[in-house]
Design a protein around this motif. Structure first.
Motif, mmCIF file in Angstrom:
data_model
loop_
_atom_site.group_PDB
_atom_site.id
_atom_site.type_symbol
_atom_site.label_atom_id
_atom_site.label_comp_id
_atom_site.label_asym_id
_atom_site.label_seq_id
_atom_site.Cartn_x
_atom_site.Cartn_y
_atom_site.Cartn_z
ATOM 1 N N ARG A 141 0.866 -1.137 -0.029
ATOM 2 C CA ARG A 141 0.014 0.072 0.182
ATOM 3 C C ARG A 141 0.924 1.142 -0.009
ATOM 4 N NH1 ARG A 141 -2.642 2.115 5.289
ATOM 5 N NH2 ARG A 141 -2.234 4.125 4.090
ATOM 6 N N THR A 142 0.255 2.480 -0.205
ATOM 7 C CA THR A 142 1.049 3.777 0.015
ATOM 8 C C THR A 142 0.481 4.377 1.052
ATOM 9 O OG1 THR A 142 1.148 3.748 -2.523
ATOM 10 C CG2 THR A 142 1.570 5.794 -1.447
ATOM 11 N N PHE A 143 1.446 4.743 2.107
ATOM 12 C CA PHE A 143 1.205 5.688 3.059
ATOM 13 C C PHE A 143 1.193 6.909 2.851
ATOM 14 C CE2 PHE A 143 3.316 2.023 5.001
ATOM 15 C CZ PHE A 143 2.341 1.463 5.837
ATOM 16 N N ALA A 144 0.437 7.993 3.531
ATOM 17 C CA ALA A 144 0.386 9.135 3.342
ATOM 18 C C ALA A 144 1.657 9.846 3.984
ATOM 19 C CB ALA A 144 -1.072 9.805 4.076
ATOM 20 N N GLY A 145 1.878 10.891 3.793
ATOM 21 C CA GLY A 145 3.000 11.442 4.248
ATOM 22 C C GLY A 145 4.114 11.775 3.282
ATOM 23 N N THR A 146 5.183 12.169 3.656
ATOM 24 C CA THR A 146 6.222 12.530 2.775
ATOM 25 C C THR A 146 6.760 10.783 2.417
ATOM 26 O OG1 THR A 146 7.271 14.478 4.163
ATOM 27 C CG2 THR A 146 8.765 13.348 2.835
ATOM 28 N N GLN A 147 7.158 10.850 1.008
ATOM 29 C CA GLN A 147 7.680 9.957 0.652
ATOM 30 C C GLN A 147 9.022 9.472 0.522
ATOM 31 O OE1 GLN A 147 4.922 7.361 -0.629
ATOM 32 N NE2 GLN A 147 4.150 8.747 0.877
ATOM 33 N N TRP A 148 9.598 9.205 1.753
ATOM 34 C CA TRP A 148 10.711 8.949 1.786
ATOM 35 C C TRP A 148 11.463 7.807 1.511
ATOM 36 C CZ3 TRP A 148 13.339 13.201 2.974
ATOM 37 C CH2 TRP A 148 13.079 14.217 4.051
ATOM 38 N N GLY A 149 12.673 7.571 0.753
ATOM 39 C CA GLY A 149 13.315 6.458 0.477
ATOM 40 C C GLY A 149 14.258 6.013 1.527
ATOM 41 N N ARG A 150 15.596 6.146 1.506
ATOM 42 C CA ARG A 150 16.372 5.712 2.605
ATOM 43 C C ARG A 150 17.118 6.778 3.282
ATOM 44 N NH1 ARG A 150 20.309 2.089 0.152
ATOM 45 N NH2 ARG A 150 19.806 3.326 -1.631
ATOM 46 N N GLY A 151 16.920 7.989 2.637
ATOM 47 C CA GLY A 151 17.935 9.210 2.970
ATOM 48 C C GLY A 151 17.555 9.963 3.906
ATOM 49 N N ALA A 152 16.510 9.854 4.632
ATOM 50 C CA ALA A 152 15.959 10.905 5.760
ATOM 51 C C ALA A 152 16.794 10.608 7.027
ATOM 52 C CB ALA A 152 14.516 10.793 5.979
ATOM 53 N N ILE A 153 18.091 10.551 6.934
ATOM 54 C CA ILE A 153 18.959 10.328 8.124
ATOM 55 C C ILE A 153 20.364 10.995 7.632
ATOM 56 C CG2 ILE A 153 19.613 8.209 7.104
ATOM 57 C CD1 ILE A 153 20.019 7.219 9.971
ATOM 58 N N GLY A 154 21.157 11.717 8.718
ATOM 59 C CA GLY A 154 22.332 12.263 8.595
ATOM 60 C C GLY A 154 23.001 12.288 9.980
ATOM 61 N N THR A 155 24.138 12.561 9.804
ATOM 62 C CA THR A 155 24.989 12.581 11.254
ATOM 63 C C THR A 155 25.974 14.023 11.224
ATOM 64 O OG1 THR A 155 25.119 10.364 11.635
ATOM 65 C CG2 THR A 155 26.782 11.661 12.899
ATOM 66 N N ALA A 156 25.884 14.854 12.092
ATOM 67 C CA ALA A 156 26.821 16.039 11.996
ATOM 68 C C ALA A 156 27.617 16.237 13.318
ATOM 69 C CB ALA A 156 25.787 17.270 11.805
ATOM 70 N N GLU A 157 28.391 17.070 13.496
ATOM 71 C CA GLU A 157 28.977 17.696 14.581
ATOM 72 C C GLU A 157 28.076 18.804 15.019
ATOM 73 O OE1 GLU A 157 33.141 18.567 16.499
ATOM 74 O OE2 GLU A 157 32.314 20.046 15.047
ATOM 75 N N TRP A 158 27.285 18.927 15.994
ATOM 76 C CA TRP A 158 26.420 20.066 16.506
ATOM 77 C C TRP A 158 27.296 20.859 17.672
ATOM 78 C CZ3 TRP A 158 22.641 20.381 13.031
ATOM 79 C CH2 TRP A 158 22.161 19.340 12.588
ATOM 80 N N THR A 159 27.390 22.176 17.669
ATOM 81 C CA THR A 159 27.970 23.098 18.557
ATOM 82 C C THR A 159 26.816 23.836 19.090
ATOM 83 O OG1 THR A 159 30.121 22.688 17.511
ATOM 84 C CG2 THR A 159 29.771 24.516 19.139
ATOM 85 N N GLY A 160 26.977 23.978 20.576
ATOM 86 C CA GLY A 160 26.010 24.959 21.071
ATOM 87 C C GLY A 160 26.043 24.739 22.606
ATOM 88 N N VAL A 161 24.798 25.170 23.229
ATOM 89 C CA VAL A 161 24.901 25.148 24.576
ATOM 90 C C VAL A 161 23.792 23.924 25.120
ATOM 91 C CG1 VAL A 161 24.018 26.752 26.527
ATOM 92 C CG2 VAL A 161 24.799 27.643 24.770
ATOM 93 N N ARG A 162 23.961 23.451 26.141
ATOM 94 C CA ARG A 162 23.146 22.335 26.712
ATOM 95 C C ARG A 162 21.928 23.122 27.087
ATOM 96 N NH1 ARG A 162 28.371 20.122 28.869
ATOM 97 N NH2 ARG A 162 28.459 17.859 27.901
ATOM 98 N N LEU A 163 20.723 22.220 27.027
ATOM 99 C CA LEU A 163 19.489 22.912 27.131
ATOM 100 C C LEU A 163 19.178 23.295 28.505
ATOM 101 C CD1 LEU A 163 16.532 23.811 26.484
ATOM 102 C CD2 LEU A 163 15.975 21.339 26.242
ATOM 103 N N ARG A 164 19.613 22.313 29.387
ATOM 104 C CA ARG A 164 19.678 22.367 30.864
ATOM 105 C C ARG A 164 20.400 23.558 31.284
ATOM 106 N NH1 ARG A 164 23.733 17.459 32.325
ATOM 107 N NH2 ARG A 164 25.781 18.852 32.610
#
Length: 370
Positions: free
Chosen positions: A111-134
């Motif tokens: 069947r076809t699901f509603a929503g964004t028709q993603w293949g395998r590429g909705a994933i990524g890894t980065a170095e994130w720099t910022g302030v801890r939320l706490r």
């Protein structure tokens, strides 16, 4: 008002077909798996998922407000406050959309699901720099009865998603200001975004404008109608239609096009595996009906971060199928099928990746024509 929306395109950065997969929404673009290089995903090809066009925010007038019944006093931060008044930390973390592989889930169940028709590429890894939320919550004075924290974005629909206080206070829940060593690009949340380690991408709210701390559970569309599991295996808990998605299950991908075309020569097949808040413990592969074998994990193993793996293969000409399954440190292994849910979330099934290996004559003709 401290922002406006661009009108020419829904997103800002280029999304060339040689790097990105267009889902057809004008907002959402996956990373081509065969263009993933290195432990980190380059910013130019990091996948895009947005609920509305990328807003244009003026950092000079932008503020981030912390408020709600769960704090003793409201407090606002400027962009300079975040850069100058609090310790900066850098974390490598993977972000994945809960709907990743939705098209393949649909093919599995017919069947076809509603929503964004993603293949395998909705994933990524980065170095994130910022302030801890706490570090931003504590000056407001967290009340004894505080139980949930909700970040809200400055996009047109004010995307928002609550989380338990404990997750908000975790060491690796970050208000990110930079990505891969550069100031956050507009599409990825400038001037500040949340990074919630190991959870679905919808929790890592972009274009932060407000953080609410509450003494009672918060119900919004993003944890009652959407980003929830709806189906016979998932009982509803009013007002939510099903359990809200939080952490992500173990899954893997092969860094080859779908389908793949290979030469009949020695190959190194590479890929990624991710287990949400858990660590990847093992990755195995299977060619056609051969026995499962161990792949070599070639990158550090860390909670909240994908691993890279590889194996050597000298394929014979003809049609083949590569299957890969990952196991996390809690003993969870990718299944052959994923429990059905109405919105097509959390697909983690072992994929039958089709591969065509050219006959030697075709390979020789191709090389002669170069």
């Amino acid at each position: 008002m401290n922002h406006r929306t661009t009108t020419d395109r829904k997103v800002v950065k280029p999304t060339p077909a040689e790097l990105m997969e267009d889902t057809g929404t004008g907002l959402d673009y996956g990373t081509r798996p065969d263009r993933m290089v290195g432990d980190l995903t380059a910013t130019d090809r990091f996948y895009l998922r947005s609920h509305a066009p990328t807003p244009e925010v003026d950092a000079a007038t932008w503020t981030l407000r912390v408020e709600g019944k769960g704090v003793r006093e409201s407090i606002s931060y400027t962009y300079d406050d975040l850069w100058q008044r609090y310790p900066l930390v850098s974390l490598v973390r993977t972000i994945e959309c809960a709907g990743n592989r939705r098209v393949l889930f649909g093919a599995e169940v017919g069947r076809t699901f509603a929503g964004t028709q993603w293949g395998r590429g909705a994933i990524g890894t980065a170095e994130w720099t910022g302030v801890r939320l706490r570090d931003l919550l504590e000056p407001a004075g967290i009340a004894p009865g505080a139980c949930e924290v909700m970040a809200e974005g400055l996009d047109e629909i004010r995307a928002r998603r609550p989380m338990p206080l404990a997750k908000a206070l975790a060491d690796d829940t970050l208000v990110a200001l930079a990505m891969n060593g550069e100031v956050l690009p507009a599409d990825h949340g400038f001037p500040a975004r949340l990074v919630v380690s190991g959870w679905l991408g919808a929790a890592s709210i972009k274009w932060l404008g407000r953080i609410e701390v509450a003494e009672d559970p918060i119900h919004v569309p993003w944890n009652t109608e959407d980003y929830v599991l709806i189906g016979p295996d998932f009982p509803a808990d009013a007002p939510a239609r099903g359990p809200a998605i939080t952490t992500l299950p173990v899954a893997s991908l092969v860094e080859l096009p779908w389908p793949a075309l290979l030469r009949p020569a020695p190959q190194i097949v590479r890929g990624r595996a991710f287990a949400g808040e858990n660590r990847i413990a093992a990755v195995q592969y299977r060619i056609d009906d051969d026995p499962w074998q161990d792949a070599l994990i070639t990158s550090p193993v860390t909670p909240g971060v994908w691993v890279r793996w590889q194996f050597r293969w000298h394929p014979e000409p003809g049609e083949h199928t590569i299957r890969v399954r990952a196991t996390d440190d809690q003993g969870n292994t990718q299944p052959d099928s994923t429990p059905w849910n109405e919105l097509g979330y959390l697909h983690q099934s072992v994929l039958a990746h089709p591969v065509c290996v050219e006959p030697p004559a075709a390979t020789a003709r191709s090389e002669a024509n170069v």
